[in-house]
Write a protein that holds these residues in place. Structure first.
Motif, PDB file in Angstrom:
ATOM      1  N   UNK A 296      10.110 -10.240  -2.007  1.00  0.00           N
ATOM      2  CA  UNK A 296      11.521  -9.975  -1.719  1.00  0.00           C
ATOM      3  C   UNK A 296      11.724  -8.824  -0.738  1.00  0.00           C
ATOM      4  N   UNK A 297      10.652  -8.073  -0.418  1.00  0.00           N
ATOM      5  CA  UNK A 297      10.790  -6.980   0.544  1.00  0.00           C
ATOM      6  C   UNK A 297      10.324  -7.386   1.940  1.00  0.00           C
ATOM      7  N   UNK A 298      10.117  -8.682   2.124  1.00  0.00           N
ATOM      8  CA  UNK A 298       9.898  -9.257   3.442  1.00  0.00           C
ATOM      9  C   UNK A 298      11.148  -8.982   4.288  1.00  0.00           C
ATOM     10  N   UNK A 299      11.004  -8.522   5.530  1.00  0.00           N
ATOM     11  CA  UNK A 299      12.183  -8.212   6.354  1.00  0.00           C
ATOM     12  C   UNK A 299      13.195  -9.353   6.455  1.00  0.00           C
ATOM     13  N   UNK A 300      12.720 -10.607   6.480  1.00  0.00           N
ATOM     14  CA  UNK A 300      13.647 -11.744   6.560  1.00  0.00           C
ATOM     15  C   UNK A 300      14.468 -11.872   5.283  1.00  0.00           C
ATOM     16  N   UNK A 301      13.838 -11.618   4.140  1.00  0.00           N
ATOM     17  CA  UNK A 301      14.564 -11.662   2.867  1.00  0.00           C
ATOM     18  C   UNK A 301      15.607 -10.550   2.827  1.00  0.00           C
ATOM     19  N   UNK A 302      15.203  -9.364   3.242  1.00  0.00           N
ATOM     20  CA  UNK A 302      16.118  -8.220   3.223  1.00  0.00           C
ATOM     21  C   UNK A 302      17.344  -8.491   4.087  1.00  0.00           C
ATOM     22  N   UNK A 303      17.118  -9.029   5.294  1.00  0.00           N
ATOM     23  CA  UNK A 303      18.249  -9.313   6.187  1.00  0.00           C
ATOM     24  C   UNK A 303      19.166 -10.372   5.584  1.00  0.00           C
ATOM     25  N   UNK A 304      18.578 -11.458   5.068  1.00  0.00           N
ATOM     26  CA  UNK A 304      19.391 -12.537   4.504  1.00  0.00           C
ATOM     27  C   UNK A 304      20.154 -12.075   3.267  1.00  0.00           C
ATOM     28  N   UNK A 305      19.597 -11.114   2.550  1.00  0.00           N
ATOM     29  CA  UNK A 305      20.247 -10.613   1.331  1.00  0.00           C
ATOM     30  C   UNK A 305      21.262  -9.521   1.624  1.00  0.00           C
ATOM     31  N   UNK A 306      21.336  -9.085   2.873  1.00  0.00           N
ATOM     32  CA  UNK A 306      22.156  -7.938   3.277  1.00  0.00           C
ATOM     33  C   UNK A 306      21.838  -6.722   2.396  1.00  0.00           C
ATOM     34  N   UNK A 307      20.552  -6.561   2.118  1.00  0.00           N
ATOM     35  CA  UNK A 307      20.102  -5.390   1.376  1.00  0.00           C
ATOM     36  C   UNK A 307      20.257  -5.464  -0.125  1.00  0.00           C
TER      37      UNK A 307
ATOM     38  N   UNK B 285       0.819  -1.215   0.000  1.00  0.00           N
ATOM     39  CA  UNK B 285       0.000   0.000   0.000  1.00  0.00           C
ATOM     40  C   UNK B 285       0.851   1.262   0.000  1.00  0.00           C
ATOM     41  N   UNK B 286       1.847   1.296   0.872  1.00  0.00           N
ATOM     42  CA  UNK B 286       2.658   2.510   1.033  1.00  0.00           C
ATOM     43  C   UNK B 286       3.924   2.511   0.177  1.00  0.00           C
ATOM     44  N   UNK B 287       4.217   1.349  -0.454  1.00  0.00           N
ATOM     45  CA  UNK B 287       5.447   1.207  -1.247  1.00  0.00           C
ATOM     46  C   UNK B 287       6.682   1.540  -0.411  1.00  0.00           C
ATOM     47  N   UNK B 288       6.638   1.110   0.832  1.00  0.00           N
ATOM     48  CA  UNK B 288       7.752   1.324   1.754  1.00  0.00           C
ATOM     49  C   UNK B 288       7.987   0.059   2.572  1.00  0.00           C
ATOM     50  N   UNK B 289       9.193  -0.066   3.100  1.00  0.00           N
ATOM     51  CA  UNK B 289       9.501  -1.166   4.004  1.00  0.00           C
ATOM     52  C   UNK B 289      10.450  -0.652   5.074  1.00  0.00           C
ATOM     53  N   UNK B 290      10.611  -1.441   6.123  1.00  0.00           N
ATOM     54  CA  UNK B 290      11.477  -1.030   7.228  1.00  0.00           C
ATOM     55  C   UNK B 290      12.630  -2.014   7.352  1.00  0.00           C
ATOM     56  N   UNK B 291      13.815  -1.488   7.566  1.00  0.00           N
ATOM     57  CA  UNK B 291      15.020  -2.307   7.713  1.00  0.00           C
ATOM     58  C   UNK B 291      15.653  -1.976   9.055  1.00  0.00           C
ATOM     59  N   UNK B 292      16.474  -2.883   9.551  1.00  0.00           N
ATOM     60  CA  UNK B 292      17.048  -2.661  10.881  1.00  0.00           C
ATOM     61  C   UNK B 292      18.454  -3.234  10.986  1.00  0.00           C
ATOM     62  N   UNK B 293      19.224  -2.668  11.890  1.00  0.00           N
ATOM     63  CA  UNK B 293      20.571  -3.160  12.149  1.00  0.00           C
ATOM     64  C   UNK B 293      21.647  -2.309  11.501  1.00  0.00           C
ATOM     65  N   UNK B 294      22.739  -2.119  12.217  1.00  0.00           N
ATOM     66  CA  UNK B 294      23.832  -1.269  11.741  1.00  0.00           C
ATOM     67  C   UNK B 294      24.438  -1.802  10.444  1.00  0.00           C
ATOM     68  N   UNK B 295      24.708  -3.102  10.408  1.00  0.00           N
ATOM     69  CA  UNK B 295      25.374  -3.678   9.235  1.00  0.00           C
ATOM     70  C   UNK B 295      24.525  -3.526   7.980  1.00  0.00           C
ATOM     71  N   UNK B 296      23.234  -3.841   8.091  1.00  0.00           N
ATOM     72  CA  UNK B 296      22.337  -3.753   6.944  1.00  0.00           C
ATOM     73  C   UNK B 296      22.169  -2.308   6.493  1.00  0.00           C
ATOM     74  N   UNK B 297      21.942  -1.415   7.422  1.00  0.00           N
ATOM     75  CA  UNK B 297      21.734  -0.013   7.066  1.00  0.00           C
ATOM     76  C   UNK B 297      23.009   0.590   6.479  1.00  0.00           C
ATOM     77  N   UNK B 298      24.161   0.182   6.987  1.00  0.00           N
ATOM     78  CA  UNK B 298      25.432   0.664   6.427  1.00  0.00           C
ATOM     79  C   UNK B 298      25.615   0.177   4.995  1.00  0.00           C
ATOM     80  N   UNK B 299      25.236  -1.090   4.732  1.00  0.00           N
ATOM     81  CA  UNK B 299      25.348  -1.620   3.371  1.00  0.00           C
ATOM     82  C   UNK B 299      24.419  -0.876   2.419  1.00  0.00           C
TER      83      UNK B 299
END
Length: 243
Positions: free
Chosen positions: A140-151, A24-38
């Motif tokens: 692919x924008x599931x939070x678990x997919x994002x984390x496993x893919x390192x962004x 709906x919003x075309x947005x997702x949330x990510x978390x963690x220093x390593x992921x956000x830095x990547x």
């Protein structure tokens, strides 16, 4: 300027855990220093950056439209890991179209988020041109997919296509299957390659197997029925890029 995160805003951010709100919003949330830095290294722009009031992160390196400070309880609500890393970000979902076609993957019914993310991460590391997803793959924008893919889902081009789309391709289709197949390591890389990976439960569909020029398998000398889909994908990718 950093402002305090309100309870109502925290509730709205928590909704992004659900696919319908991400869509709906075309947005997702990510978390963690390593992921956000990547993601920052990829040049991704953050809509919002949320930092826990107990953290001591230097966020000056990150560019965000708006930054918020949140309590530990709020961070637990808006993040999905058991132990939140005290930093999260909201990003707009942007689809990157595939332009290069020398080496593509077609993922047929991959529904496990961990496998999906690992495949994206491996494909990005190996320099694969892009990934095509069948409609029944997991989001692919599931939070678990994002984390496993390192962004890397925000970096590697990808598209969703029906099986019939493969019929129009002017490329060599190589499908992985245990039945009526030859040794992967005996096949050289074609000039243009579409490598098809099926789900662990059902494998590659019969429709795609009929289109494949080559059907290959990874030899398994040990006493085990099969190899994890993400591991098998990594083995096949690196076999072809080294040919």
């Amino acid at each position: 300027m950093i402002i305090k995160l309100t309870q109502n805003h925290a509730k709205e951010l928590a909704k992004l855990h659900l696919k319908k709100y991400r869509t709906l919003h075309k947005k997702t949330i990510v978390e963690g220093v390593r992921l956000i830095s990547q993601l920052n290294d990829y040049g991704i722009n953050f809509d919002e950056l949320i930092i826990c009031d107990k953290s001591e992160f230097d966020t000056s390196q990150y560019s965000a439209k708006q930054s918020f400070i949140a309590s530990q309880n709020q961070m637990k609500k808006i993040t999905t890991t058991k132990t939140p890393q005290n930093i999260a970000a909201v990003i707009t979902i942007i689809h990157i179209p595939i332009k290069q076609t020398q080496f593509l993957l077609y993922l047929d019914g991959i529904t496990d988020p961990g496998n999906m993310g690992t495949i994206f991460r491996t494909a990005t590391a190996a320099g694969v041109s892009g990934i095509i997803l069948s409609p029944d793959c997991c989001e692919i924008y599931n939070p678990k997919v994002i984390r496993a893919s390192l962004g890397s889902v925000f970096h590697l081009p990808s598209e969703t296509r029906e099986h019939n789309w493969l019929k129009s391709l002017q490329t060599t289709i190589v499908a992985t299957t245990l039945e009526d197949s030859t040794n992967l390591f005996e096949l050289s890389k074609p000039a243009s390659l579409m490598l098809v990976i099926g789900s662990e439960a059902f494998g590659v569909s019969k429709e795609i197997l009929q289109l494949a020029k080559h059907k290959v398998k990874i030899p398994i000398p040990g006493n085990i029925e099969s190899i994890n889909a993400a591991v098998a994908t990594g083995i096949a990718i690196y076999h072809f890029i080294n040919k």
